[in-house]
Design a protein around this motif. Structure first.
Motif, short mmCIF file in Angstrom:
data_model
loop_
_atom_site.label_atom_id
_atom_site.label_comp_id
_atom_site.label_asym_id
_atom_site.label_seq_id
_atom_site.Cartn_x
_atom_site.Cartn_y
_atom_site.Cartn_z
N THR A 53 -7.52 -46.74 -33.71
CA THR A 53 -8.04 -46.70 -33.18
C THR A 53 -9.54 -46.67 -32.94
O THR A 53 -10.76 -47.03 -32.91
N LEU A 121 -9.82 -58.21 -33.70
CA LEU A 121 -9.92 -56.39 -33.29
C LEU A 121 -10.63 -56.34 -32.49
O LEU A 121 -10.33 -56.04 -31.57
N ASN A 125 -11.35 -54.26 -29.13
CA ASN A 125 -12.26 -53.15 -28.88
C ASN A 125 -12.72 -53.69 -27.55
O ASN A 125 -12.31 -52.03 -26.87
N ILE A 138 -4.37 -52.98 -31.64
CA ILE A 138 -5.24 -53.34 -32.31
C ILE A 138 -4.61 -52.36 -34.12
O ILE A 138 -4.47 -52.56 -34.97
#
Length: 229
Positions: A53, A121, A125, A138
């Motif tokens: 992350t 991804l 986020n 993720i």
């Protein structure tokens, strides 16, 4: 005696389509673009896929840039395949040519998939608000990206190199040392592809060497033709 009327609608005489000289630069463009994409995506990526992350958050703009560059790298690779195949001429072997084309297209497809996952991804986020769910997405996406690029794409690149080296070795269209080097590099990639994330850079470096050699030989051939004329 009257002259028969000329047919103004007659079809033009077809001409032989030759490979443009600029196409020889396609491999160099691919090596630069693809290498940049790999470095941008994989830089600072956790080795054990931990803290994914934080990696994605800190490298979001860089990953977005890589996803923009990758389609152009793919176009350049297709041109590189065309340039290499054009050099076969009448020495084309249908068996090795099928493996050559198939592995090259599979490599490119796997890299497109990996880059698309990276773009997903980046979107996840911000779209996924739950921290726990975001971390799981993720983590899954990062595993998928690594598997697609290292386990599958890189091995297809190795098969691409082996098939091309075999054609060169049998036809002697390229120096023998290049064919042997291609075998050694391809076998190394088959073995160590998952041991290092930077192993992927070996393939664009090999393409760069091949492209520079093709470009040099094409220029020498052009100079020889000019001297004879």
């Amino acid at each position: 005696m009257s002259t028969p009327p000329q047919d103004t609608n007659s079809a033009p005489t077809p001409r032989h389509l030759s490979t443009p000289r600029a196409a020889a630069l396609a491999g160099i463009a691919f090596a630069v673009l693809f290498g940049t994409t790999l470095i941008v995506i994989r830089i600072k990526m956790p080795e054990g896929l931990e803290d994914s992350t934080q990696w994605l958050k800190s490298q979001q703009s860089a990953i977005t840039t890589a996803t923009v560059l990758m389609p152009f790298a793919g176009i350049s690779f297709l041109w590189f395949i065309g340039v290499v195949r054009d050099g076969f001429g009448r020495y084309e072997d249908r068996f090795f040519l099928s493996v050559f084309l198939g592995s090259g297209l599979l490599f490119l497809a796997m890299m497109f998939v990996a880059t698309a996952v990276a773009a997903g991804l980046v979107a996840s986020n911000t779209d996924v608000t739950d921290p726990t769910a975001r971390a799981e997405v993720i983590n899954f996406g990062t595993h998928f990206l690594v598997s697609a690029s290292q386990t599958y794409a890189l091995r297809m690149a190795a098969v691409f190199m082996i098939s091309l080296a075999t054609i060169w070795f049998k036809t002697r269209l390229m120096p023998r040392w290049l064919a042997i080097l291609s075998y050694l590099v391809a076998l190394t990639l088959l073995i160590v592809s998952e041991m290092s994330k930077w192993a992927e850079l070996v393939f664009p470096a090999w393409v760069l060497v091949v492209s520079c050699l093709i470009l040099t030989r094409s220029r020498l051939t052009e100079q020889q033709r000019t001297q004879h004329d």
